[in-house]
Design a protein around this motif. Structure first.
Motif, PDB file in Angstrom:
ATOM      1  N   ARG A 188      49.438  56.373  40.869  1.00 53.49           N
ATOM      2  CA  ARG A 188      49.947  55.454  39.839  1.00 53.49           C
ATOM      3  C   ARG A 188      48.863  54.474  39.394  1.00 53.49           C
ATOM      4  O   ARG A 188      48.725  54.191  38.204  1.00 53.49           O
ATOM      5  CB  ARG A 188      51.155  54.688  40.355  1.00 53.49           C
ATOM      6  N   LEU A 189      48.096  53.954  40.336  1.00 53.18           N
ATOM      7  CA  LEU A 189      47.035  53.013  39.969  1.00 53.18           C
ATOM      8  C   LEU A 189      45.897  53.708  39.234  1.00 53.18           C
ATOM      9  O   LEU A 189      45.275  53.123  38.349  1.00 53.18           O
ATOM     10  CB  LEU A 189      46.510  52.287  41.206  1.00 53.18           C
ATOM     11  N   VAL A 215      41.370  41.771  48.999  1.00 52.04           N
ATOM     12  CA  VAL A 215      41.768  43.145  48.707  1.00 52.04           C
ATOM     13  C   VAL A 215      42.976  43.510  49.547  1.00 52.04           C
ATOM     14  O   VAL A 215      43.275  42.867  50.543  1.00 52.04           O
ATOM     15  CB  VAL A 215      40.622  44.166  48.981  1.00 52.04           C
ATOM     16  N   THR A 216      43.653  44.555  49.127  1.00 49.12           N
ATOM     17  CA  THR A 216      44.717  45.171  49.910  1.00 49.12           C
ATOM     18  C   THR A 216      44.498  46.670  49.842  1.00 49.12           C
ATOM     19  O   THR A 216      43.575  47.133  49.168  1.00 49.12           O
ATOM     20  CB  THR A 216      46.122  44.755  49.427  1.00 49.12           C
ATOM     21  N   THR A 217      45.337  47.439  50.520  1.00 42.08           N
ATOM     22  CA  THR A 217      45.137  48.886  50.557  1.00 42.08           C
ATOM     23  C   THR A 217      46.327  49.625  49.946  1.00 42.08           C
ATOM     24  O   THR A 217      47.417  49.078  49.824  1.00 42.08           O
ATOM     25  CB  THR A 217      44.944  49.386  52.005  1.00 42.08           C
ATOM     26  N   PHE A 218      46.075  50.882  49.619  1.00 43.24           N
ATOM     27  CA  PHE A 218      47.152  51.739  49.117  1.00 43.24           C
ATOM     28  C   PHE A 218      48.254  51.851  50.164  1.00 43.24           C
ATOM     29  O   PHE A 218      49.429  51.862  49.831  1.00 43.24           O
ATOM     30  CB  PHE A 218      46.626  53.142  48.783  1.00 43.24           C
ATOM     31  N   ASP A 219      47.858  51.920  51.439  1.00 40.64           N
ATOM     32  CA  ASP A 219      48.830  52.063  52.525  1.00 40.64           C
ATOM     33  C   ASP A 219      49.761  50.856  52.613  1.00 40.64           C
ATOM     34  O   ASP A 219      50.965  51.007  52.823  1.00 40.64           O
ATOM     35  CB  ASP A 219      48.108  52.241  53.862  1.00 40.64           C
ATOM     36  N   ILE A 220      49.204  49.663  52.474  1.00 35.48           N
ATOM     37  CA  ILE A 220      50.014  48.441  52.545  1.00 35.48           C
ATOM     38  C   ILE A 220      50.998  48.396  51.384  1.00 35.48           C
ATOM     39  O   ILE A 220      52.184  48.109  51.570  1.00 35.48           O
ATOM     40  CB  ILE A 220      49.112  47.195  52.576  1.00 35.48           C
ATOM     41  N   LEU A 221      50.516  48.695  50.184  1.00 37.60           N
ATOM     42  CA  LEU A 221      51.409  48.706  49.020  1.00 37.60           C
ATOM     43  C   LEU A 221      52.483  49.777  49.179  1.00 37.60           C
ATOM     44  O   LEU A 221      53.649  49.534  48.875  1.00 37.60           O
ATOM     45  CB  LEU A 221      50.603  48.952  47.741  1.00 37.60           C
ATOM     46  N   ALA A 222      52.087  50.942  49.670  1.00 36.14           N
ATOM     47  CA  ALA A 222      53.038  52.039  49.850  1.00 36.14           C
ATOM     48  C   ALA A 222      54.135  51.661  50.829  1.00 36.14           C
ATOM     49  O   ALA A 222      55.311  51.954  50.610  1.00 36.14           O
ATOM     50  CB  ALA A 222      52.307  53.289  50.330  1.00 36.14           C
ATOM     51  N   LYS A 223      53.763  50.992  51.903  1.00 38.04           N
ATOM     52  CA  LYS A 223      54.756  50.567  52.894  1.00 38.04           C
ATOM     53  C   LYS A 223      55.742  49.579  52.267  1.00 38.04           C
ATOM     54  O   LYS A 223      56.945  49.666  52.491  1.00 38.04           O
ATOM     55  CB  LYS A 223      54.049  49.927  54.085  1.00 38.04           C
ATOM     56  N   PRO A 237      54.925  57.166  49.469  1.00 34.94           N
ATOM     57  CA  PRO A 237      53.693  57.681  50.081  1.00 34.94           C
ATOM     58  C   PRO A 237      52.455  57.013  49.464  1.00 34.94           C
ATOM     59  O   PRO A 237      52.433  56.744  48.255  1.00 34.94           O
ATOM     60  CB  PRO A 237      53.708  59.174  49.749  1.00 34.94           C
ATOM     61  N   PRO A 238      51.420  56.750  50.267  1.00 32.10           N
ATOM     62  CA  PRO A 238      50.196  56.136  49.745  1.00 32.10           C
ATOM     63  C   PRO A 238      49.567  56.937  48.600  1.00 32.10           C
ATOM     64  O   PRO A 238      49.038  56.351  47.658  1.00 32.10           O
ATOM     65  CB  PRO A 238      49.262  56.090  50.954  1.00 32.10           C
ATOM     66  N   ASP A 242      43.733  45.679  32.076  1.00 34.56           N
ATOM     67  CA  ASP A 242      43.340  44.312  31.684  1.00 34.56           C
ATOM     68  C   ASP A 242      44.274  43.267  32.277  1.00 34.56           C
ATOM     69  O   ASP A 242      43.869  42.130  32.502  1.00 34.56           O
ATOM     70  CB  ASP A 242      43.327  44.173  30.160  1.00 34.56           C
ATOM     71  N   LEU A 243      45.534  43.621  32.524  1.00 35.47           N
ATOM     72  CA  LEU A 243      46.530  42.657  32.984  1.00 35.47           C
ATOM     73  C   LEU A 243      46.719  42.622  34.500  1.00 35.47           C
ATOM     74  O   LEU A 243      47.209  41.627  35.040  1.00 35.47           O
ATOM     75  CB  LEU A 243      47.880  42.969  32.327  1.00 35.47           C
ATOM     76  N   VAL A 244      46.379  43.708  35.178  1.00 32.01           N
ATOM     77  CA  VAL A 244      46.652  43.836  36.615  1.00 32.01           C
ATOM     78  C   VAL A 244      45.325  43.950  37.369  1.00 32.01           C
ATOM     79  O   VAL A 244      44.455  44.713  36.964  1.00 32.01           O
ATOM     80  CB  VAL A 244      47.512  45.097  36.866  1.00 32.01           C
ATOM     81  N   PRO A 245      45.160  43.221  38.464  1.00 31.65           N
ATOM     82  CA  PRO A 245      43.911  43.303  39.233  1.00 31.65           C
ATOM     83  C   PRO A 245      43.838  44.557  40.112  1.00 31.65           C
ATOM     84  O   PRO A 245      43.739  44.492  41.339  1.00 31.65           O
ATOM     85  CB  PRO A 245      43.929  42.014  40.062  1.00 31.65           C
ATOM     86  N   TRP A 246      43.890  45.711  39.487  1.00 31.11           N
ATOM     87  CA  TRP A 246      43.875  47.011  40.153  1.00 31.11           C
ATOM     88  C   TRP A 246      42.652  47.174  41.054  1.00 31.11           C
ATOM     89  O   TRP A 246      42.692  47.884  42.054  1.00 31.11           O
ATOM     90  CB  TRP A 246      43.892  48.135  39.119  1.00 31.11           C
ATOM     91  N   HIS A 247      41.566  46.508  40.689  1.00 29.43           N
ATOM     92  CA  HIS A 247      40.310  46.659  41.421  1.00 29.43           C
ATOM     93  C   HIS A 247      40.382  46.074  42.835  1.00 29.43           C
ATOM     94  O   HIS A 247      39.548  46.374  43.674  1.00 29.43           O
ATOM     95  CB  HIS A 247      39.168  45.995  40.643  1.00 29.43           C
ATOM     96  N   ARG A 248      41.410  45.294  43.126  1.00 27.73           N
ATOM     97  CA  ARG A 248      41.575  44.696  44.451  1.00 27.73           C
ATOM     98  C   ARG A 248      42.294  45.618  45.431  1.00 27.73           C
ATOM     99  O   ARG A 248      42.575  45.220  46.549  1.00 27.73           O
ATOM    100  CB  ARG A 248      42.342  43.379  44.326  1.00 27.73           C
ATOM    101  N   VAL A 249      42.586  46.834  45.012  1.00 26.22           N
ATOM    102  CA  VAL A 249      43.253  47.806  45.886  1.00 26.22           C
ATOM    103  C   VAL A 249      42.220  48.863  46.290  1.00 26.22           C
ATOM    104  O   VAL A 249      41.608  49.492  45.437  1.00 26.22           O
ATOM    105  CB  VAL A 249      44.453  48.469  45.188  1.00 26.22           C
ATOM    106  N   VAL A 250      42.052  49.011  47.606  1.00 27.35           N
ATOM    107  CA  VAL A 250      41.059  49.940  48.144  1.00 27.35           C
ATOM    108  C   VAL A 250      41.718  50.866  49.164  1.00 27.35           C
ATOM    109  O   VAL A 250      42.882  50.678  49.525  1.00 27.35           O
ATOM    110  CB  VAL A 250      39.886  49.173  48.795  1.00 27.35           C
ATOM    111  N   ALA A 251      40.962  51.832  49.649  1.00 28.70           N
ATOM    112  CA  ALA A 251      41.470  52.748  50.676  1.00 28.70           C
ATOM    113  C   ALA A 251      41.588  52.018  52.011  1.00 28.70           C
ATOM    114  O   ALA A 251      41.046  50.925  52.199  1.00 28.70           O
ATOM    115  CB  ALA A 251      40.546  53.946  50.796  1.00 28.70           C
TER     116      ALA A 251
END
Length: 129
Positions: free
Chosen positions: A39-40, A19-27, A32-33, A49-58
């Motif tokens: 967006r997610l 997993v990764t976080t909103f903060d990491i992606l935002a950086k 901003p997170p 179906d195409l993007v593993p959105w579920h791997r992004v957590v707080a």
């Protein structure tokens, strides 16, 4: 490429079972997170179906509370991520991917326009002759 496309590309780099976080992606995106989270949250069904959105957590490992919470929970568990019944990734450091190896997506900041007149410190006062 748009910031949305950059975000989807970054999310695709998160490996299965991690997993990764909103903060990491935002950086990485220079945003901003809360914007990344929004967006997610508003992905279309095709994008889900195409993007593993579920791997992004707080930041603390909490999964979403929205309409896709159960789906996110089930997908993470199926991939081997330990999620507590309360919806928090257990042993977050073990499953976290920081994406440090990826380059920043930020563009060079634009130079601000030159101001021809000095700014007044007063608020709401117009210059008077």
């Amino acid at each position: 490429m748009s910031k949305r496309a950059d975000l989807l590309t970054l999310v695709r780099t998160v490996p299965t079972g991690r997993v990764t976080t909103f903060d990491i992606l935002a950086k990485k995106l220079g945003e901003p997170p809360a914007l990344v989270q929004s967006r997610l949250a508003h992905l279309t069904e095709d994008e889900r179906d195409l993007v593993p959105w579920h791997r992004v957590v707080a930041k603390g490992g909490a999964i979403g509370r929205g309409p896709h919470r159960d789906q996110q929970f089930a997908r993470l568990v199926r991939e081997g991520v330990q999620v507590l019944p309360a919806g928090i990734v257990h042993d977050m450091p073990r499953f976290l991917v920081t994406l440090d190896a990826l380059p920043e997506c930020r563009k060079q900041p634009e130079t601000p326009p030159q101001i021809s007149q000095p700014l007044s410190r007063s608020r709401g006062m117009k210059s008077r002759p």
